[in-house]
Structures are given as structure tokens and as C-alpha cells.
Write an enzyme that holds these catalytic residues in place. Structure first.
Site, PDB file in Angstrom:
ATOM      1  N   CYS A 115      11.642   7.386  -9.533  1.00 47.09           N
ATOM      2  CA  CYS A 115      12.186   6.017  -9.625  1.00 47.09           C
ATOM      3  C   CYS A 115      12.949   5.777 -10.918  1.00 47.09           C
ATOM      4  O   CYS A 115      13.584   4.739 -11.078  1.00 47.09           O
ATOM      5  CB  CYS A 115      11.068   4.990  -9.497  1.00 47.09           C
ATOM      6  N   HIS A 255      12.192  -1.747 -13.416  1.00 44.20           N
ATOM      7  CA  HIS A 255      11.971  -1.130 -12.102  1.00 44.20           C
ATOM      8  C   HIS A 255      11.035  -2.029 -11.306  1.00 44.20           C
ATOM      9  O   HIS A 255      10.058  -2.572 -11.835  1.00 44.20           O
ATOM     10  CB  HIS A 255      11.371   0.263 -12.288  1.00 44.20           C
ATOM     11  N   ASN A 285       9.653  -1.631  -3.469  1.00 42.76           N
ATOM     12  CA  ASN A 285      10.097  -0.618  -4.427  1.00 42.76           C
ATOM     13  C   ASN A 285      11.156   0.268  -3.757  1.00 42.76           C
ATOM     14  O   ASN A 285      10.843   1.010  -2.837  1.00 42.76           O
ATOM     15  CB  ASN A 285       8.865   0.201  -4.848  1.00 42.76           C
TER      16      ASN A 285
HETATM   17  N1  ACO Z   1      -4.108  -3.200   2.449  1.00 44.05           N
HETATM   18  C1  ACO Z   1      -5.414  -3.422   2.294  1.00 44.05           C
HETATM   19  N2  ACO Z   1      -6.197  -2.665   1.504  1.00 44.05           N
HETATM   20  C2  ACO Z   1      -5.621  -1.642   0.856  1.00 44.05           C
HETATM   21  C3  ACO Z   1      -4.257  -1.349   0.981  1.00 44.05           C
HETATM   22  C4  ACO Z   1      -3.487  -2.173   1.829  1.00 44.05           C
HETATM   23  N3  ACO Z   1      -2.170  -1.977   2.006  1.00 44.05           N
HETATM   24  N4  ACO Z   1      -3.968  -0.273   0.221  1.00 44.05           N
HETATM   25  C5  ACO Z   1      -5.104   0.094  -0.387  1.00 44.05           C
HETATM   26  N5  ACO Z   1      -6.117  -0.718   0.007  1.00 44.05           N
HETATM   27  C6  ACO Z   1      -7.517  -0.692  -0.383  1.00 44.05           C
HETATM   28  C7  ACO Z   1      -7.940   0.646  -0.933  1.00 44.05           C
HETATM   29  O1  ACO Z   1      -8.288   1.491   0.147  1.00 44.05           O
HETATM   30  C8  ACO Z   1      -9.114   0.267  -1.803  1.00 44.05           C
HETATM   31  O2  ACO Z   1     -10.252   0.153  -0.981  1.00 44.05           O
HETATM   32  P1  ACO Z   1     -11.676   0.724  -1.473  1.00 44.05           P
HETATM   33  O3  ACO Z   1     -11.997  -0.068  -2.723  1.00 44.05           O
HETATM   34  O4  ACO Z   1     -12.563   0.419  -0.319  1.00 44.05           O
HETATM   35  O5  ACO Z   1     -11.437   2.173  -1.737  1.00 44.05           O
HETATM   36  C9  ACO Z   1      -8.784  -1.136  -2.294  1.00 44.05           C
HETATM   37  O6  ACO Z   1      -7.716  -1.610  -1.456  1.00 44.05           O
HETATM   38  C10 ACO Z   1      -8.350  -1.227  -3.733  1.00 44.05           C
HETATM   39  O7  ACO Z   1      -7.487  -0.145  -4.017  1.00 44.05           O
HETATM   40  P2  ACO Z   1      -6.874   0.041  -5.479  1.00 44.05           P
HETATM   41  O8  ACO Z   1      -6.151   1.342  -5.514  1.00 44.05           O
HETATM   42  O9  ACO Z   1      -7.879  -0.221  -6.529  1.00 44.05           O
HETATM   43  O10 ACO Z   1      -5.846  -1.176  -5.542  1.00 44.05           O
HETATM   44  P3  ACO Z   1      -4.928  -1.565  -6.758  1.00 44.05           P
HETATM   45  O11 ACO Z   1      -5.263  -2.910  -7.229  1.00 44.05           O
HETATM   46  O12 ACO Z   1      -4.812  -0.450  -7.770  1.00 44.05           O
HETATM   47  O13 ACO Z   1      -3.495  -1.655  -6.047  1.00 44.05           O
HETATM   48  C11 ACO Z   1      -1.524  -0.347  -5.749  1.00 44.05           C
HETATM   49  C12 ACO Z   1      -2.978  -0.527  -5.373  1.00 44.05           C
HETATM   50  C13 ACO Z   1      -0.750  -1.563  -5.326  1.00 44.05           C
HETATM   51  C14 ACO Z   1      -0.974   0.892  -5.055  1.00 44.05           C
HETATM   52  C15 ACO Z   1      -1.415  -0.189  -7.300  1.00 44.05           C
HETATM   53  O14 ACO Z   1      -2.315   0.790  -7.730  1.00 44.05           O
HETATM   54  C16 ACO Z   1      -0.027   0.196  -7.751  1.00 44.05           C
HETATM   55  O15 ACO Z   1       0.914  -0.571  -7.643  1.00 44.05           O
HETATM   56  N6  ACO Z   1       0.124   1.422  -8.316  1.00 44.05           N
HETATM   57  C17 ACO Z   1       1.424   1.866  -8.781  1.00 44.05           C
HETATM   58  C18 ACO Z   1       2.188   2.409  -7.617  1.00 44.05           C
HETATM   59  C19 ACO Z   1       3.644   2.631  -7.916  1.00 44.05           C
HETATM   60  O16 ACO Z   1       4.240   1.901  -8.686  1.00 44.05           O
HETATM   61  N7  ACO Z   1       4.227   3.638  -7.255  1.00 44.05           N
HETATM   62  C20 ACO Z   1       5.616   3.873  -7.300  1.00 44.05           C
HETATM   63  C21 ACO Z   1       6.024   4.801  -8.374  1.00 44.05           C
HETATM   64  S1  ACO Z   1       7.697   4.992  -8.467  1.00 44.05           S
HETATM   65  C22 ACO Z   1       8.288   6.406  -7.656  1.00 44.05           C
HETATM   66  O17 ACO Z   1       8.722   7.348  -8.307  1.00 44.05           O
HETATM   67  C23 ACO Z   1       8.340   6.420  -6.151  1.00 44.05           C
END
Ligand code: ACO
Length: 335
Positions: A115, A255, A285
């Protein structure tokens, strides 16, 4: 021009008109509008139609940028497409864009920095101009993340969208344009964000496809922690390199991955909300396309004026990060 900087002479973007809402996704995977909005800020995203590839979105964005720069395609010397979703493993998407727009004299290549790709590509393109090799460089961030997302994996499919943004870089008045930049990478943690299948390590085979290896896999929590650190540190470093204090910063185009990541960078930089451009609620994203689409929208909305210090900052797969400070070089009436 004896002494010169490199700045943006034209900018354009393109997103497909097909909208997929959080409610649409909640019919496909076990998720909800409420979960997605609270954890990410995303409300909907654009998805390319079946017959649209990254080169098509990139071509439309490029033509808009060329029109804004008042240039003909045949005047372009170099095309760089930042992407993690090229049309083919080979040839490069940049060569297909070159054919589509008729940029007959341009050299062309793709650049993959996750990204952060657009920021890497801007700095690469600018340095070709600084070195006196080229005069007019077209830098594109184009993505169809929808093609590499597993639509059965709620951890990733809610996050991404498709789109493209493009800038034309040319020499500009000294002291304007790109006044500092900072790039970095942390290959030790490459596995946190990966599309394991389809490359030389795990070529496309019936077994790799059966294991879903051709889709994005992500350790969301680790990427989140890295992103907060990288955005803050890289922003501060780029401002230092530009000899600017926090109060000299006029506008931030980050970003667009997660509103919580953006908010933490905004607080670190002590910026009010109105000085940060956010459109991830509409698009999710879009990887390399996020920053140029956001910058284009911010300019068209009149949020950036000549002389403003604008910080672009990104993080992504690699892991990579990068930022650059632009002193906006165009008059309002040019936009
Ligand atoms: N809907 C409902 N529940 C979900 C979903 C969803 N879409 N996705 C995950 N969950 C659940 C998980 O399974 C987890 O359940 P569990 O506790 O029973 O295991 C729970 O929600 C909490 O998961 P977390 O990972 O703690 O959630 P978090 O608050 O960290 O949010 C997220 C997750 C949004 C992915 C966050 O970690 C994030 O934004 N990370 C950065 C990702 C990013 O920016 N990626 C792009 C990089 S750029 C590139 O080069 C492509």
C-alpha cells in the site's frame, strides 16, 4: 529552469461505479455493518466489474491526470504503475496503460511496495526528473483488490476496494513540490501481509488454489500495531527532513486503511480533523490507489491551496512505509 523542484502538474482519479455496502457483505460472511464501521470506519467500497482490470482503472485515472496537466500522452517520458494487483504477472500493467493511452515514447514499469506503492513511485519518478533523465513522468496507483481477496474470509474481505489515481510530475518552481521524503521497509515481517500463491514460491497449481493460497492473508493485529508506529514515525521524520515544525503542516493525506490508524497519526501530529482527508468510509482500503484518489478529491474540494505543506504517508505489505511532504505548487485556478 536552473534550480528546480519536482511537483504535481496534473492529477486525476477513477473508481468503478459498482458499490458494495457493509450490509451486502453481511449476506456473504458472518459480519455486520456495526462491526465494520466501529473497527475500521468503512461503510462501503467500489468493486470493478468482471471485465475491468487494474489497467482499465489506471488508464481512466491517467487520462484525467493528463487532461489536468494539459499534456498529450505522447509527451510522457515514463509511466510507473504502483500496484499489488497487476493485470498479469507479466507484462507490466504500465506497458498496458502505455498502449491504452498512446504514450508512444514512454518507458514503463510497475512497482510493488504494498500500500506504500504510490509514495515509493512518486519518489522514484521525481528522482528521474531531478537527475535530468526525464521531464514528464506519469505516476499511477491502481488496484483491483477484489480479485485477490477471499470473499469467504471476513478478516480481510470487508477491508478492501478497487480504484486508481494518477499524477503527472514535472519540474516546478524551487521550494515547491516535493520538499522531503522518507521510505523504509521491514522485510523481517513480510509474512504479516501476504498473497502466498501464484508466485515462484508457490506457483498456481490445483493444490495451491485448493488451499486458497492465491488470496491475501493478513495478521490484522500485527499489521495494525506496525501501521500506527510507522505512520507516526515516518510523518515526523519527513517533517524534520523538510525543516518543518508540526504547526507548519497544513494538510494530511494518509493511506486509507482504518480510521483508528489515521486518528492516532492525526493526534500525534496535533492536527484537527478538518486538516486530514478521509474517504475510506466510501472506498475502503484501495492500497496504492488510496492516496492519489484522496489527494485528487481534496484538491477538487478546494482543501489545498498554493503554498500549503501537505504530508502524504502510507504503510503496507513488505512491510513498508513511506511519506513525503509536498509544498503545493499549483494556483487554485489551475485546478
Ligand atoms: N466481522 C465480524 N467479526 C470479525 C470480522 C468481521 N468482518 N473480522 C474479524 N472479526 C472477529 C475476529 O474473528 C475476532 O474474533 P475472536 O475475538 O473471536 O477471535 C474479533 O473480531 C476481533 O478481532 P481483532 O483482530 O482483534 O479486531 P481488530 O480490532 O484488531 O480489528 C482489523 C481488525 C480491522 C483487521 C484491524 O486489526 C486492522 O485494521 N488491522 C490493519 C489492517 C490493514 O491496515 N491492512 C492493510 C495493510 S495495507 C496493504 O499493503 C494491503
Amino acid at each position: 529552469m536552473k534550480n528546480f523542484s519536482v511537483g504535481i502538474s496534473g492529477i486525476g482519479s477513477y473508481v468503478p461505479d459498482k458499490v458494495v455496502t457493509n450490509d451486502d457483505l453481511s449476506k456473504m460472511v458472518d459480519t455486520s455493518h456495526e462491526w465494520i464501521v466501529t473497527r475500521t470506519g468503512i461503510e462501503e467500497r467500489r468493486i470493478a466489474y468482471q471485465d475491468m482490470a487494474t489497467s482499465d482503472l489506471s488508464t481512466s485515472a491517467a487520462l484525467n491526470a493528463l487532461e489536468d496537466a494539459n499534456l498529450k500522452p505522447e509527451e510522457i517520458d515514463l509511466i510507473i504503475v504502483a500496484t499489488v494487483t497487476s493485470d498479469y504477472a507479466l507484462p507490466s500493467t504500465a506497458c498496458i496503460v502505455q498502449k491504452n493511452i498512446g504514450a508512444v515514447k514512454a518507458a514503463a514499469f510497475d512497482l510493488n511496495a504494498g500500500c506504500t506503492g504510490f509514495v515509493y513511485a512518486m519518489i522514484t519518478g521525481a528522482n528521474f526528473i531531478k537527475a535530468g533523465i526525464y521531464k514528464k513522468v506519469l505516476v499511477i496507483g491502481g488496484e483491483t483488490l477484489s480479485r485477490i481477496v477471499n470473499w469467504r474470509d471476513r478478516n480481510t474481505c470487508v477491508l478492501f476496494g478497487d480504484g486508481a489515481g494518477a499524477c503527472v510530475l514535472e519540474a516546478c518552481e524551487e521550494g515547491y513540490g516535493i520538499i522531503s521524503s522518507e521510505l523504509g521497509s521491514d522485510g523481517d515481517n513480510y509474512e504479516f501481509l501476504i498473497q502466498p500463491g501464484g508466485g515462484s514460491k508457490e506457483p498456481a497449481r490445483i493444490e495451491s488454489i485448493a488451499k486458497d493460497l492465491h488470496y491475501i492473508q493478513m495478521d490484522g493485529r500485527e499489521v495494525f500495531k506496525f501501521a500506527v508506529r510507522a505512520m507516526e514515525n515516518s510523518s515526523i521524520r519527513a517533517l524534520e527532513l523538510a525543516n518543518l515544525d508540526l504547526e507548519d503542516l497544513d494538510f494530511l493525506v494518509p493511506h486509507q486503511a482504518n480510521i483508528r490508524i489515521i486518528d492516532s497519526a492525526r493526534k500525534k501530529l496535533k492536527l484537527p480533523e478538518e486538516k486530514v482527508y478521509v474517504n475510506l468510509n466510501k472506498y475502503g482500503n484501495m492500497s496504492s490507489a488510496s492516496i492519489p484518489v484522496a489527494l485528487d478529491e481534496a484538491i477538487k474540494k478546494g482543501k489545498i491551496k498554493k503554498g500549503d505543506n501537505v504530508l502524504l504517508v502510507a504503510f503496507g505489505a513488505g512491510l513498508t512505509w513511506g511519506s513525503l511532504v509536498l509544498r503545493w505548487n499549483k494556483e487554485d485556478e489551475d485546478v
